[in-house]
Design a protein around this motif. Sequence first.
Motif, PDB file in Angstrom:
ATOM      1  N   GLU A 272      14.909   7.614   6.655  1.00 35.14           N
ATOM      2  CA  GLU A 272      15.120   6.271   7.195  1.00 35.14           C
ATOM      3  C   GLU A 272      13.940   5.874   8.095  1.00 35.14           C
ATOM      4  OE1 GLU A 272      18.484   3.696   9.688  1.00 35.14           O
ATOM      5  OE2 GLU A 272      18.859   5.821   9.226  1.00 35.14           O
ATOM      6  N   HIS A 273      13.466   6.834   8.893  1.00 37.29           N
ATOM      7  CA  HIS A 273      12.336   6.568   9.797  1.00 37.29           C
ATOM      8  C   HIS A 273      11.074   6.218   8.993  1.00 37.29           C
ATOM      9  CE1 HIS A 273       8.980   7.439  12.550  1.00 37.29           C
ATOM     10  NE2 HIS A 273       9.844   7.136  13.537  1.00 37.29           N
ATOM     11  N   ASP A 274      10.846   6.963   7.895  1.00 36.65           N
ATOM     12  CA  ASP A 274       9.651   6.712   7.070  1.00 36.65           C
ATOM     13  C   ASP A 274       9.720   5.316   6.446  1.00 36.65           C
ATOM     14  OD1 ASP A 274       8.734   9.184   7.711  1.00 36.65           O
ATOM     15  OD2 ASP A 274       9.186  10.124   5.767  1.00 36.65           O
ATOM     16  N   GLN A 275      10.913   4.924   5.966  1.00 38.71           N
ATOM     17  CA  GLN A 275      11.062   3.601   5.351  1.00 38.71           C
ATOM     18  C   GLN A 275      10.827   2.488   6.374  1.00 38.71           C
ATOM     19  OE1 GLN A 275      15.011   3.799   3.731  1.00 38.71           O
ATOM     20  NE2 GLN A 275      14.379   4.990   1.909  1.00 38.71           N
ATOM     21  N   LEU A 276      11.400   2.672   7.571  1.00 38.48           N
ATOM     22  CA  LEU A 276      11.218   1.661   8.622  1.00 38.48           C
ATOM     23  C   LEU A 276       9.746   1.571   9.058  1.00 38.48           C
ATOM     24  CD1 LEU A 276      14.398   2.425  10.770  1.00 38.48           C
ATOM     25  CD2 LEU A 276      13.918   0.258   9.594  1.00 38.48           C
ATOM     26  N   SER A 277       9.079   2.740   9.165  1.00 40.44           N
ATOM     27  CA  SER A 277       7.671   2.752   9.556  1.00 40.44           C
ATOM     28  C   SER A 277       6.816   2.030   8.519  1.00 40.44           C
ATOM     29  CB  SER A 277       7.164   4.189   9.714  1.00 40.44           C
ATOM     30  OG  SER A 277       7.808   4.832  10.781  1.00 40.44           O
ATOM     31  N   SER A 278       7.125   2.281   7.237  1.00 41.83           N
ATOM     32  CA  SER A 278       6.390   1.627   6.161  1.00 41.83           C
ATOM     33  C   SER A 278       6.595   0.111   6.225  1.00 41.83           C
ATOM     34  CB  SER A 278       6.875   2.175   4.820  1.00 41.83           C
ATOM     35  OG  SER A 278       6.226   1.551   3.771  1.00 41.83           O
ATOM     36  N   THR A 279       7.841  -0.317   6.477  1.00 38.37           N
ATOM     37  CA  THR A 279       8.132  -1.750   6.602  1.00 38.37           C
ATOM     38  C   THR A 279       7.389  -2.334   7.804  1.00 38.37           C
ATOM     39  OG1 THR A 279      10.340  -1.314   5.719  1.00 38.37           O
ATOM     40  CG2 THR A 279       9.985  -3.455   6.751  1.00 38.37           C
ATOM     41  N   TYR A 280       7.375  -1.589   8.913  1.00 39.20           N
ATOM     42  CA  TYR A 280       6.687  -2.047  10.129  1.00 39.20           C
ATOM     43  C   TYR A 280       5.197  -2.282   9.822  1.00 39.20           C
ATOM     44  CZ  TYR A 280       5.883  -2.418  15.207  1.00 39.20           C
ATOM     45  OH  TYR A 280       5.581  -2.878  16.461  1.00 39.20           O
ATOM     46  N   ASN A 281       4.587  -1.289   9.094  1.00 40.34           N
ATOM     47  CA  ASN A 281       3.157  -1.407   8.785  1.00 40.34           C
ATOM     48  C   ASN A 281       2.869  -2.594   7.880  1.00 40.34           C
ATOM     49  OD1 ASN A 281       2.336   0.785  10.332  1.00 40.34           O
ATOM     50  ND2 ASN A 281       2.724   2.257   8.674  1.00 40.34           N
ATOM     51  N   ARG A 282       3.763  -2.825   6.890  1.00 42.04           N
ATOM     52  CA  ARG A 282       3.555  -3.976   6.005  1.00 42.04           C
ATOM     53  C   ARG A 282       3.676  -5.277   6.780  1.00 42.04           C
ATOM     54  NH1 ARG A 282       6.806  -1.121   2.428  1.00 42.04           N
ATOM     55  NH2 ARG A 282       8.603  -2.442   2.936  1.00 42.04           N
ATOM     56  N   THR A 283       4.654  -5.323   7.688  1.00 46.83           N
ATOM     57  CA  THR A 283       4.884  -6.550   8.466  1.00 46.83           C
ATOM     58  C   THR A 283       3.705  -6.847   9.408  1.00 46.83           C
ATOM     59  OG1 THR A 283       7.250  -6.013   8.414  1.00 46.83           O
ATOM     60  CG2 THR A 283       6.550  -7.747   9.943  1.00 46.83           C
ATOM     61  N   GLN A 284       3.086  -5.777   9.935  1.00 48.48           N
ATOM     62  CA  GLN A 284       2.019  -6.004  10.915  1.00 48.48           C
ATOM     63  C   GLN A 284       0.634  -6.151  10.270  1.00 48.48           C
ATOM     64  OE1 GLN A 284       1.424  -2.741  13.631  1.00 48.48           O
ATOM     65  NE2 GLN A 284       0.785  -1.319  12.030  1.00 48.48           N
ATOM     66  N   THR A 285       0.581  -6.078   8.910  1.00 50.53           N
ATOM     67  CA  THR A 285      -0.723  -6.071   8.229  1.00 50.53           C
ATOM     68  C   THR A 285      -1.595  -7.244   8.634  1.00 50.53           C
ATOM     69  OG1 THR A 285       0.186  -4.890   6.333  1.00 50.53           O
ATOM     70  CG2 THR A 285      -1.854  -6.097   5.974  1.00 50.53           C
ATOM     71  N   ASN A 286      -1.048  -8.455   8.609  1.00 48.92           N
ATOM     72  CA  ASN A 286      -1.856  -9.637   8.925  1.00 48.92           C
ATOM     73  C   ASN A 286      -2.341  -9.610  10.368  1.00 48.92           C
ATOM     74  OD1 ASN A 286      -1.618 -10.655   6.365  1.00 48.92           O
ATOM     75  ND2 ASN A 286       0.227 -11.848   6.837  1.00 48.92           N
ATOM     76  N   LEU A 287      -1.443  -9.184  11.286  1.00 48.04           N
ATOM     77  CA  LEU A 287      -1.836  -9.104  12.696  1.00 48.04           C
ATOM     78  C   LEU A 287      -2.952  -8.069  12.900  1.00 48.04           C
ATOM     79  CD1 LEU A 287       1.724  -9.237  14.297  1.00 48.04           C
ATOM     80  CD2 LEU A 287      -0.060 -10.975  14.545  1.00 48.04           C
ATOM     81  N   VAL A 288      -2.809  -6.916  12.215  1.00 50.48           N
ATOM     82  CA  VAL A 288      -3.848  -5.874  12.317  1.00 50.48           C
ATOM     83  C   VAL A 288      -5.175  -6.408  11.799  1.00 50.48           C
ATOM     84  CG1 VAL A 288      -4.603  -3.642  11.398  1.00 50.48           C
ATOM     85  CG2 VAL A 288      -2.259  -3.932  12.190  1.00 50.48           C
ATOM     86  N   SER A 289      -5.117  -7.114  10.687  1.00 47.42           N
ATOM     87  CA  SER A 289      -6.345  -7.661  10.097  1.00 47.42           C
ATOM     88  C   SER A 289      -7.048  -8.597  11.076  1.00 47.42           C
ATOM     89  CB  SER A 289      -5.983  -8.408   8.805  1.00 47.42           C
ATOM     90  OG  SER A 289      -7.141  -8.957   8.243  1.00 47.42           O
ATOM     91  N   GLU A 290      -6.269  -9.422  11.774  1.00 53.26           N
ATOM     92  CA  GLU A 290      -6.863 -10.344  12.758  1.00 53.26           C
ATOM     93  C   GLU A 290      -7.523  -9.566  13.907  1.00 53.26           C
ATOM     94  OE1 GLU A 290      -4.347 -13.481  14.204  1.00 53.26           O
ATOM     95  OE2 GLU A 290      -3.389 -13.713  12.246  1.00 53.26           O
ATOM     96  N   VAL A 291      -6.818  -8.541  14.404  1.00 55.13           N
ATOM     97  CA  VAL A 291      -7.355  -7.740  15.517  1.00 55.13           C
ATOM     98  C   VAL A 291      -8.655  -7.053  15.095  1.00 55.13           C
ATOM     99  CG1 VAL A 291      -6.939  -5.710  16.959  1.00 55.13           C
ATOM    100  CG2 VAL A 291      -5.115  -7.380  16.601  1.00 55.13           C
ATOM    101  N   VAL A 292      -8.666  -6.470  13.873  1.00 55.83           N
ATOM    102  CA  VAL A 292      -9.865  -5.767  13.388  1.00 55.83           C
ATOM    103  C   VAL A 292     -11.021  -6.749  13.214  1.00 55.83           C
ATOM    104  CG1 VAL A 292     -10.838  -4.485  11.437  1.00 55.83           C
ATOM    105  CG2 VAL A 292      -8.561  -3.909  12.282  1.00 55.83           C
ATOM    106  N   THR A 293     -10.731  -7.937  12.734  1.00 53.78           N
ATOM    107  CA  THR A 293     -11.787  -8.943  12.539  1.00 53.78           C
ATOM    108  C   THR A 293     -12.418  -9.336  13.873  1.00 53.78           C
ATOM    109  OG1 THR A 293     -10.633  -9.803  10.596  1.00 53.78           O
ATOM    110  CG2 THR A 293     -12.283 -11.232  11.604  1.00 53.78           C
ATOM    111  N   VAL A 294     -11.585  -9.535  14.886  1.00 51.76           N
ATOM    112  CA  VAL A 294     -12.116  -9.876  16.217  1.00 51.76           C
ATOM    113  C   VAL A 294     -12.977  -8.726  16.745  1.00 51.76           C
ATOM    114  CG1 VAL A 294     -11.511 -10.349  18.614  1.00 51.76           C
ATOM    115  CG2 VAL A 294     -10.219 -11.448  16.767  1.00 51.76           C
ATOM    116  N   ALA A 295     -12.477  -7.490  16.606  1.00 49.01           N
ATOM    117  CA  ALA A 295     -13.237  -6.326  17.086  1.00 49.01           C
ATOM    118  C   ALA A 295     -14.574  -6.211  16.353  1.00 49.01           C
ATOM    119  CB  ALA A 295     -12.415  -5.055  16.895  1.00 49.01           C
ATOM    120  N   ALA A 296     -14.590  -6.558  15.047  1.00 47.60           N
ATOM    121  CA  ALA A 296     -15.825  -6.452  14.255  1.00 47.60           C
ATOM    122  C   ALA A 296     -16.910  -7.380  14.781  1.00 47.60           C
ATOM    123  CB  ALA A 296     -15.528  -6.755  12.792  1.00 47.60           C
ATOM    124  N   SER A 297     -16.512  -8.469  15.429  1.00 43.33           N
ATOM    125  CA  SER A 297     -17.525  -9.405  15.957  1.00 43.33           C
ATOM    126  C   SER A 297     -18.301  -8.797  17.116  1.00 43.33           C
ATOM    127  CB  SER A 297     -16.846 -10.708  16.395  1.00 43.33           C
ATOM    128  OG  SER A 297     -15.999 -10.462  17.515  1.00 43.33           O
TER     129      SER A 297
END
Length: 934
Positions: free
Chosen positions: A555-580
Amino acid sequence: MASRPDLKVDDETGFIRTFRSLPASPEGSSTIRVFDRGDYYSAHGDDADFIARTVYKTTAVIRNLGRSDNSLPSVTLSTTVFRNLLREALFKLGKRVEIWDNQGKGNWKLARQASPGNLQAVEEELGTGLDSQGDSAPIILAVKVRAKAGEARSVGVCFADASVRELGVSEFLDNDLYSNFESLLIQLGVRECVLASDNQKSKDPELAKLRQIADACGIAITERSLADFAAKDIEQDLARLLKGENAMGLLPHAEFKLAMGSAAALIKYLGVLTDPSNFGQYNLYQHDLSQYMKLDAAALRALNLMPGPRDGSKNMSLFGLLNHCKTPIGGRLLSQWLKQPLMSLEEIEKRQQLVEAFVTDTELRQTMQEEHLRSIPDLYRLAKKFQRKLANLEDVVRTYQVVIRLPGFIEALETVVDEQYQIPLESSYTSKFKELSNFLGKLAEMVETTVDLDALDRHEFIIKPEFDDGLRVIRAKLDDVRHQMDVEHRRAGKDLNQDLEKKLFLENHRVHGYCFRLTRTEASCIRNKPKYKEISTQKNGVYFTTDTLQSLRREHDQLSSTYNRTQTNLVSEVVTVAASYVPVIEQLAGIIAHLDVVVSLAHVSVHAPTAYVRPKMHARGQGDTVLKEARHPCMEAQDDISFITNDVELRREKSRFLIITGPNMGGKSTYIRTIGCIALMAQIGCFVPCSEAELTIFDCILARVGASDSQLKGVSTFMAEMLETANILKSATRDSLIIIDELGRGTSTYDGFGLAWAISEEIVNKIGAFGCFATHFHELTALAEKFPNSVKNLHVVAFVGDQQTRGDAEADPKSKRREVTLLYRVEPGVSDQSFGIHVAELVRFPEKVVNMARQKAEELEDFTSVTEDHARKNLTKEEAEEGSRLLKEALKRWKQQIEGQNMTKDEKLTLMRTLVKQDEKLMANRFFQSVQSL
């Protein structure tokens, strides 16, 4: 062997047909072809045999695919073995690697390739292997030359460090041995050289020379079509790659036609224009060859600059000795400094002042090494991951962790109270750290606002749940699952009667996920209890689980996987800002690397067996080199060695050229290498192993040391000697330091001595360079009489006593042998003995052989005593020539009188003596008198 994967091929015949139809690699046998099969890799044909012998060290691992009449030798590699192969092939063997991917239906395509100078495609697999080579960044260089008969060669180069997106160009004149080109290869630490292919029937001798130099420097050679070196499109290509609108205006391209041709070939070979992420990202700069001391390949070996494949201890090379850097970027910069000693007195003294600051302030040095530098990752590699859009949230956090440590660097540097060090430390480090810390403050704020830093303790890199309603819901469920795991942990502890803090642990295993671990001594408590299921036994204990924990883990693995999918766009934004912030991160990397190297040099200077001292430096062309109690830095650091110190005087008007004679194993080679090592260390800004030291700035160190046989390449010992010496004579100036060890022993004694004399006289009389010549040609010491204001004789001291030979003492009291004690002291004057037979005794030669050697040596000494007698009587050249002329005339008269006469041998001899005695001039000649005394 058990961990080696099984080779599974659905259609063996089809794969064999596909493999044999693949186009040949342009580099032929220097390329290894590997096939990516998902969980493992395979290699086939000649490559399979090569990998079996090189990596596995046995051909037993080879399996044949297909029928015996059409079989294909094959070998498999796990991911770990594949990484070992990459390191071995790219770093040690100078090979290229191609990685092929299966596109489906038996269709294989070349996906990635790497070479010693271009590691970008395999950097992730190499990992820390990049940092352990004692080498600078992987530099790849392309070269184009223009040579006209009777004229100097024009050389144009372009080189790249793809890891930091830099292109460098240089164009210069060179001699027919390409000495400047060799120095450039060493200065840059080039790993791969791109040359025009030579397909003409009449081989181009200039390209052959360039290949020979690259090969001698251990550099992989890549050949490309001459058409690739055409510069017609280079301006528009560079315009797309370089930063800034005016980047192209920085270089005088009209004067760099050859370099631009090289740039065209290099850009095409690296394929940088096929990746749009490279556009507008490259810097272009001009490399000035004269800015740094020149080193040839022989000097690199003579000074043990970089680690060798057989070095048992890190202290056996200068890099290993000086490298106490705490960061990979510092280690690479130190390697670069060692190959690029400075020529500017001002720049050398700046570095010395910084090193001295850390030498005198013990607390500052230790704080930097133990608290601050130790925690800095490879910032250049981090920056590159951002550039190539391969970075993730973990990379953002690692960058953040560096940023929040900057105040600690600043605070430590500001504790220095001595005013003479405050200013250099402020300008080199403190002010730059403050500026970058302010600039990166916004990045730190963003990370603290968006990233769940509390989750780092669980090795999780996630966005804070408050940022998104969906994340908040999932986080609440995850926390609930984690609470239920803790409940199950307590229940198991109570049931098994085990302490939860010392014996029974709940862990998130990298393979098995959440599970329990018991220490191995307590593991018996779960035996014969069906509800506790063992997973694996490892060194640190036994891993097991229960049905409840297993359900919660899923159950923990499934929830973690869902959490990562949900945060993908937010992570992408953070990484893009850091890349600048990449340009700022690269700036910070440069400053931290510089600081790391300076602190490392200070550490070595303080912790040497005897502390190093700051040398006084004189500008180029001025001052003398005087070293008091000099020591070889690597030799004194070896275990169980008590190093004997020696003084060195290289004075412009008194002793520019030192001739060192003395016994084998007496320390001649160590003495001259010590001088070279100290000169190089001084010019990188390091302290030196002496009690006092002053040095002039040398423009190059040139060496002729060791046999360096290359018979496999058709070059004899003597030819290698002459090639290296020719390079010295064509490259040296009045400000050069020349180190020669045993020149001329690859040919006959007379030829060898003649060459040694002529070469020495050329260096002393024509070039006027500083030189140290260790030799067994004792006659060479006569140079000091011919050039008393330039040449000085030194010798290594040995104490010689007589000792009776064992077993013969009773039979023959006169039977004695020389007992030699080597003192390793260098003193003025000449040694007239070599003690080679003594060395034979040390290695226990048969006594008969030693006695025969001693007898023959004595015979030769008697035969050559006339030469020594000449020297004792101080015969002039004119007296010897006059004596020879008079003797020839007397012999002619004697010949005329005996021709046609029927005389006995005794009568002929009597007539000769009479004619000679009647010649008063001949009898009075001192040369004839010395001959007559034989």
